[in-house]
Design a protein around this motif. Structure first.
Motif, PDB file in Angstrom:
ATOM      1  N   GLY A   9       0.804  -1.317  -0.085  1.00 57.19           N
ATOM      2  CA  GLY A   9       0.014  -0.096  -0.106  1.00 57.19           C
ATOM      3  C   GLY A   9       1.066   1.420   0.116  1.00 57.19           C
ATOM      4  O   GLY A   9       2.050   1.301  -0.047  1.00 57.19           O
ATOM      5  N   GLY A  45      -5.529   4.103  -2.119  1.00 56.59           N
ATOM      6  CA  GLY A  45      -4.623   5.170  -1.997  1.00 56.59           C
ATOM      7  C   GLY A  45      -4.568   6.176  -3.003  1.00 56.59           C
ATOM      8  O   GLY A  45      -4.598   5.787  -4.091  1.00 56.59           O
ATOM      9  N   GLU A  92      -5.002   7.135   2.506  1.00 58.32           N
ATOM     10  CA  GLU A  92      -5.040   5.823   2.282  1.00 58.32           C
ATOM     11  C   GLU A  92      -6.297   5.263   3.031  1.00 58.32           C
ATOM     12  O   GLU A  92      -6.417   5.318   4.506  1.00 58.32           O
ATOM     13  CB  GLU A  92      -3.991   4.858   2.397  1.00 58.32           C
ATOM     14  N   THR A 133      -0.817  12.221   0.677  1.00 58.51           N
ATOM     15  CA  THR A 133      -1.089  10.811   0.611  1.00 58.51           C
ATOM     16  C   THR A 133      -2.597  10.331   1.427  1.00 58.51           C
ATOM     17  O   THR A 133      -2.279  10.546   2.801  1.00 58.51           O
ATOM     18  CB  THR A 133       0.035   9.939   0.978  1.00 58.51           C
TER      19      THR A 133
END
Length: 448
Positions: free
Chosen positions: A345, A409, A427, A425
């Protein structure tokens, strides 16, 4: 709560670092006859939502979760931080070189301490601002040789700086690298200690032995004592199509890690691609190989990838990984900052599931490089990662089986080696028989 005297002192020191770096980078370099002043003024907001709010702080200073069985007892965490970093290094024209780097982190007393159990910036037990001598080394370098001893932010596949977060990992080490044979690099050395809050199982704001920083059981660490990791590497690159890496890391009385990766890169018209294969084997050695040890490590991770990009700015990355039916994933994956995995991930890689024993993972990513429309150094990516878990090994804290984990993500990145940069970012994690979780990192700064 934060100690006011320490906090005020920290503010003054950190502001001095920032001011010195901004005002003196070019002037000092000229005065020091070729010595280079560089730095990084970084700030960021991080948030991890485990659907498990902090209840209180107990008498030992530990943050207590509302439910210790929800998402492994991980506690909702969030905070905003500033991390100034300043380096001075000797002229690159000299074969004998030296470098010093001072770095720190503070929240200026803004954050709620109850929400700092897993922000991975401060010591999780003290949760206070800190300063560290991040680098301090001497080296000899010429066209074919490099010998270094001291503290350095060294990047290797399985022991790495991991400088994508708040503060890079740094290591106390010694190594020698030889490149006298065309297209071939040979390296050997020894890691003794490391500092790095995100990638160390101990207080990462200080240097601790590699065994203490490892993810093996605490009882085993006490029996082992302070041990390091020997390593040797062979890297072949013909600068056309073929790239081969073979790294071996021998952790004294811990485990051996063998890393082998081959990549074939080429192009078809305006399409560039990379086909890669990877093998990583983890095997207990020394004390951990005895019946007395509680940590068991014996498995292999096989992976393959196919990545590519087009001249119109579209890029893609795919990966598949298979874990063999052996123990030790939780004690090894991500230890010491090494995340050279093909199918993971963007933030939560593998430590949310009960176990990755006999599991498989699949990654598909699509991205766009905005330089193709005149905006250099800007990219936007979406990644989907699916973990097919073996429910006979992966269970939550209540013993309920888990058979799947899906991660979605998205990442926006801007910046180059110098100047302004930013990475945002987000996720989301959907894991069987646990509340869904998410994480958000907004990290940016200025490098000079």
């Amino acid at each position: 709560m934060h100690n006011n005297n320490k906090s005020n002192k920290m503010k003054k020191i950190l502001f001095s670092l920032v001011s010195l770096g901004l005002l003196s980078s070019s002037l000092m370099a000229e005065m020091l006859n070729g010595w280079e002043i560089s730095g990084d003024i970084r700030a960021g907001w991080v948030q991890y939502d485990y659907k498990n709010k902090p209840l209180n702080i107990d008498a030992n200073g530990d943050i207590v979760p509302t439910n210790p069985n929800t998402n492994k007892g991980h506690i909702d965490s969030q905070g905003i931080y500033t991390m100034p970093k300043l380096s001075i290094s000797s002229p690159k024209s000299n074969p004998i070189r030296a470098k010093l780097t001072l770095a720190g982190a503070t929240d200026f007393g803004i954050n709620d301490e109850k929400y700092e159990s897993r922000t991975f910036v401060f010591d999780p037990n003290k949760r206070e601002s800190f300063i560290i001598l991040q680098e301090a080394y001497l080296s000899y370098e010429d066209k074919e040789n490099k010998l270094l001893i001291g503290r350095e932010e060294l990047a290797t596949p399985m022991i790495d700086t991991d400088d994508y977060y708040m503060l890079a990992n740094s290591f106390e080490l010694a190594y020698y690298k030889n490149s006298s044979i065309e297209n071939l690099n040979l390296t050997a050395g020894y890691f003794y200690k490391m500092a790095g809050v995100w990638d160390s199982a101990t207080d990462g704001t200080k240097f601790h032995s590699m065994s203490d920083a490892s993810f093996i059981d605490s009882d085993d660490k006490q029996k082992i004592g302070n041990k390091g990791i020997y390593f040797a590497a062979l890297e072949y690159n013909d600068n056309k199509h073929h790239n081969l890496q073979v790294w071996n890391y021998y952790g004294q009385d811990m485990y051996n890690t063998l890393f082998i990766q081959y990549d074939y890169t080429s192009s078809l018209g305006d399409f560039n691609y990379d086909i890669g294969a990877q093998l990583i084997n983890f095997k207990e050695v020394g004390y951990l190989a005895t019946a007395e040890a509680s940590t068991k490590i014996d498995y292999t991770l096989y992976s393959a990838r196919f990545d590519g990009d087009f001249s119109n700015g579209i890029e893609f990355a795919t990966g598949i990984s298979k874990y063999t039916n052996g123990e030790g994933q939780g004690a090894t994956l991500g230890a010491f900052g090494g995340y050279a995995y093909f199918a993971n991930g963007m933030i939560f890689h593998f430590f949310e599931a009960g176990s990755l024993q006999n599991a498989a993972s699949y990654k598909a990513q699509i991205a766009y490089n905005f330089s193709k429309v005149g905006i250099d150094n800007l990219s936007l990516a979406y990644r989907y990662t699916y973990f097919n878990l073996d429910s006979s090994h992966s269970q939550n804290a209540n013993g309920i089986a888990q058979s799947a984990m899906a991660l979605n993500g998205i990442r926006l990145s801007y910046g180059s080696k110098k100047g302004v940069y930013f990475t945002g970012t987000y996720e989301h994690v959907d894991l069987d028989n646990e509340p869904n979780t998410f994480s958000l990192r907004l990290i940016g700064g200025y490098k000079f």
